[in-house]
Design an enzyme around this catalytic site. Sequence first.
Site, PDB file in Angstrom:
ATOM      1  N   GLU A  70       0.814  -1.211   0.000  1.00 10.78           N
ATOM      2  CA  GLU A  70       0.000   0.000   0.000  1.00 10.78           C
ATOM      3  C   GLU A  70       0.851   1.266   0.000  1.00 10.78           C
ATOM      4  OE1 GLU A  70      -0.825  -2.074   4.013  1.00 10.78           O
ATOM      5  OE2 GLU A  70       0.082  -2.559   2.126  1.00 10.78           O
ATOM      6  N   ARG A  75       2.847   5.776  -3.414  1.00 14.03           N
ATOM      7  CA  ARG A  75       3.910   6.527  -4.093  1.00 14.03           C
ATOM      8  C   ARG A  75       3.634   6.586  -5.593  1.00 14.03           C
ATOM      9  NH1 ARG A  75       9.446   6.715  -1.979  1.00 14.03           N
ATOM     10  NH2 ARG A  75       9.350   6.505   0.277  1.00 14.03           N
TER      11      ARG A  75
END
Length: 186
Positions: A70, A75
Amino acid sequence: MCDGDVICILSTYLRLPYQPPPGQYTVVASFYLLSTSIRPKIISIATGTKCLPISRYPSKGEALHDSHAEVLARRGAIRWFLLEVLRCSLEDSGRYESPWIEQRLNGRFKLKEGVQVCLYISTPPCGDASMRILALGQDEEMASLKNSSVFAPLGATPEEEDFLPVGASSFIGFDWYPELYVSALS
């Protein structure tokens, strides 16, 4: 989230050139966009399950510390949004119009009306994010220890407030840092 979204994400994952070795597993996480007028769009997909132990931190910061799926997917999603803002900003005379974001009058960008950002994770998230799920299967006394509402709200100290962007209430999580880039680009 519907089954079709999950099937699309997992199908995309299965088409990637890497698969875990037999007997090993990984967690899949994906950010995707839903709209009332367009097909869903996967903007980020990642796998991962670990954080580096402190003893393995690189001295020059050349490796990611947190490689949970996650975190890596987040990102990737931030990168996608920044690139979408850049595409909208750099095109001559507005030839590129994003189906997902639009520019406000103040120059910043926002999601278009009817667009939602969704997160799929193939397992419950790690750490504090899964405390309520874990508490469901435990006795009342143990479950109360995982109640996040008993803690004081987080916030910046008066000394820190001068350094926070407008609208941010804390340095915790640095969730506002993409806004800094968006502001700089517009």
